[in-house]
Write a protein that holds these residues in place. Structure first.
Motif, PDB file in Angstrom:
ATOM      1  N   GLY A  68       0.815  -1.203   0.000  1.00  0.00           N
ATOM      2  CA  GLY A  68       0.000   0.000   0.000  1.00  0.00           C
ATOM      3  C   GLY A  68       0.842   1.243   0.000  1.00  0.00           C
ATOM      4  N   TYR A  69       0.173   2.359   0.169  1.00  0.00           N
ATOM      5  CA  TYR A  69       0.868   3.641   0.312  1.00  0.00           C
ATOM      6  C   TYR A  69       0.064   4.534   1.233  1.00  0.00           C
ATOM      7  N   ILE A  70       0.767   5.401   1.939  1.00  0.00           N
ATOM      8  CA  ILE A  70       0.113   6.210   2.958  1.00  0.00           C
ATOM      9  C   ILE A  70      -0.457   7.511   2.416  1.00  0.00           C
ATOM     10  N   GLU A  71       0.036   7.960   1.295  1.00  0.00           N
ATOM     11  CA  GLU A  71      -0.451   9.220   0.727  1.00  0.00           C
ATOM     12  C   GLU A  71      -1.692   8.988  -0.125  1.00  0.00           C
ATOM     13  N   GLY A  72      -2.560   9.974  -0.134  1.00  0.00           N
ATOM     14  CA  GLY A  72      -3.753   9.904  -0.972  1.00  0.00           C
ATOM     15  C   GLY A  72      -3.425  10.284  -2.395  1.00  0.00           C
ATOM     16  N   LEU A  73      -3.019   9.317  -3.190  1.00  0.00           N
ATOM     17  CA  LEU A  73      -2.616   9.569  -4.564  1.00  0.00           C
ATOM     18  C   LEU A  73      -3.752   9.359  -5.565  1.00  0.00           C
ATOM     19  N   LYS A  74      -4.713   8.524  -5.187  1.00  0.00           N
ATOM     20  CA  LYS A  74      -5.809   8.166  -6.093  1.00  0.00           C
ATOM     21  C   LYS A  74      -7.100   8.078  -5.302  1.00  0.00           C
ATOM     22  N   PRO A  75      -8.240   8.122  -5.998  1.00  0.00           N
ATOM     23  CA  PRO A  75      -9.502   7.866  -5.312  1.00  0.00           C
ATOM     24  C   PRO A  75      -9.444   6.497  -4.621  1.00  0.00           C
ATOM     25  N   LEU A  76     -10.085   6.382  -3.484  1.00  0.00           N
ATOM     26  CA  LEU A  76     -10.001   5.190  -2.656  1.00  0.00           C
ATOM     27  C   LEU A  76     -10.352   3.922  -3.420  1.00  0.00           C
ATOM     28  N   ASN A  77     -11.406   3.945  -4.219  1.00  0.00           N
ATOM     29  CA  ASN A  77     -11.783   2.728  -4.954  1.00  0.00           C
ATOM     30  C   ASN A  77     -10.694   2.312  -5.938  1.00  0.00           C
ATOM     31  N   GLU A  78     -10.057   3.256  -6.614  1.00  0.00           N
ATOM     32  CA  GLU A  78      -8.972   2.937  -7.537  1.00  0.00           C
ATOM     33  C   GLU A  78      -7.741   2.442  -6.789  1.00  0.00           C
ATOM     34  N   ALA A  79      -7.446   3.064  -5.648  1.00  0.00           N
ATOM     35  CA  ALA A  79      -6.295   2.654  -4.847  1.00  0.00           C
ATOM     36  C   ALA A  79      -6.471   1.238  -4.314  1.00  0.00           C
ATOM     37  N   VAL A  80      -7.684   0.885  -3.898  1.00  0.00           N
ATOM     38  CA  VAL A  80      -7.943  -0.472  -3.409  1.00  0.00           C
ATOM     39  C   VAL A  80      -7.711  -1.480  -4.525  1.00  0.00           C
ATOM     40  N   MET A  81      -8.177  -1.187  -5.736  1.00  0.00           N
ATOM     41  CA  MET A  81      -7.955  -2.120  -6.840  1.00  0.00           C
ATOM     42  C   MET A  81      -6.468  -2.273  -7.136  1.00  0.00           C
ATOM     43  N   GLU A  82      -5.758  -1.166  -7.206  1.00  0.00           N
ATOM     44  CA  GLU A  82      -4.326  -1.211  -7.504  1.00  0.00           C
ATOM     45  C   GLU A  82      -3.547  -1.988  -6.439  1.00  0.00           C
ATOM     46  N   MET A  83      -3.849  -1.727  -5.175  1.00  0.00           N
ATOM     47  CA  MET A  83      -3.109  -2.384  -4.096  1.00  0.00           C
ATOM     48  C   MET A  83      -3.537  -3.839  -3.903  1.00  0.00           C
ATOM     49  N   ALA A  84      -4.795  -4.172  -4.188  1.00  0.00           N
ATOM     50  CA  ALA A  84      -5.228  -5.572  -4.127  1.00  0.00           C
ATOM     51  C   ALA A  84      -4.470  -6.385  -5.174  1.00  0.00           C
ATOM     52  N   LYS A  85      -4.384  -5.849  -6.369  1.00  0.00           N
ATOM     53  CA  LYS A  85      -3.635  -6.524  -7.435  1.00  0.00           C
ATOM     54  C   LYS A  85      -2.167  -6.664  -7.043  1.00  0.00           C
ATOM     55  N   ALA A  86      -1.577  -5.610  -6.525  1.00  0.00           N
ATOM     56  CA  ALA A  86      -0.162  -5.648  -6.141  1.00  0.00           C
ATOM     57  C   ALA A  86       0.085  -6.625  -4.993  1.00  0.00           C
ATOM     58  N   ALA A  87      -0.796  -6.630  -4.004  1.00  0.00           N
ATOM     59  CA  ALA A  87      -0.623  -7.539  -2.864  1.00  0.00           C
ATOM     60  C   ALA A  87      -0.747  -8.994  -3.305  1.00  0.00           C
ATOM     61  N   ALA A  88      -1.632  -9.273  -4.236  1.00  0.00           N
ATOM     62  CA  ALA A  88      -1.859 -10.640  -4.690  1.00  0.00           C
ATOM     63  C   ALA A  88      -0.795 -11.131  -5.672  1.00  0.00           C
ATOM     64  N   PHE A  89      -0.267 -10.238  -6.515  1.00  0.00           N
ATOM     65  CA  PHE A  89       0.590 -10.677  -7.609  1.00  0.00           C
ATOM     66  C   PHE A  89       2.001 -10.110  -7.593  1.00  0.00           C
ATOM     67  N   ASN A  90       2.265  -9.087  -6.771  1.00  0.00           N
ATOM     68  CA  ASN A  90       3.568  -8.426  -6.854  1.00  0.00           C
ATOM     69  C   ASN A  90       4.292  -8.262  -5.533  1.00  0.00           C
ATOM     70  N   ASP A  91       3.821  -8.884  -4.473  1.00  0.00           N
ATOM     71  CA  ASP A  91       4.544  -8.802  -3.195  1.00  0.00           C
ATOM     72  C   ASP A  91       5.678  -9.814  -3.279  1.00  0.00           C
ATOM     73  N   PHE A  92       6.884  -9.338  -3.468  1.00  0.00           N
ATOM     74  CA  PHE A  92       8.041 -10.193  -3.706  1.00  0.00           C
ATOM     75  C   PHE A  92       8.352 -11.135  -2.548  1.00  0.00           C
ATOM     76  N   ARG A  93       7.783 -10.888  -1.387  1.00  0.00           N
ATOM     77  CA  ARG A  93       8.060 -11.746  -0.230  1.00  0.00           C
ATOM     78  C   ARG A  93       7.319 -13.077  -0.303  1.00  0.00           C
ATOM     79  N   PHE A  94       6.352 -13.185  -1.219  1.00  0.00           N
ATOM     80  CA  PHE A  94       5.543 -14.403  -1.279  1.00  0.00           C
ATOM     81  C   PHE A  94       5.543 -15.018  -2.649  1.00  0.00           C
TER      82      PHE A  94
END
Length: 94
Positions: A68-94
């Motif tokens: 995730g990110y702490i700054e408000g860079l995008k509307p919340l609904n768009e940020a949730v989609m972006e971070m859900a995708k990143a957490a599921a497919f791009n978290d290098f720790r998993f």
């Protein structure tokens, strides 16, 4: 009483919370199936505001992704989609 230097607390209602959880789940499923993101419109004005967001994924009570990110860079609904995708497919720790 809140001091002037503090940011106000973001208060999401139950419907907004449910919407965002469903959106995160739908985003992961849609991306897995088609490589795309779901089409969605914010359900309320609050969800259209820019906020920081973290999406944390668990499987069998074990951490499987958190991005995730702490700054408000995008509307919340768009940020949730972006971070859900990143957490599921791009978290290098998993």
């Amino acid at each position: 009483m809140q001091s002037k230097s503090q940011e106000p607390v973001v208060g999401l209602n139950d419907n907004e919370k449910i919407y965002l959880l469903q959106l995160a789940r739908e985003t992961i499923a849609t991306h897995l199936e088609s490589g795309n993101l779901p089409r969605t419109q914010p359900v309320t004005a609050k969800v259209a505001e820019k906020f920081g967001v973290f999406v944390t994924l668990h499987e069998n009570q074990r951490l499987r992704g958190c991005i995730g990110y702490i700054e408000g860079l995008k509307p919340l609904n768009e940020a949730v989609m972006e971070m859900a995708k990143a957490a599921a497919f791009n978290d290098f720790r998993f």
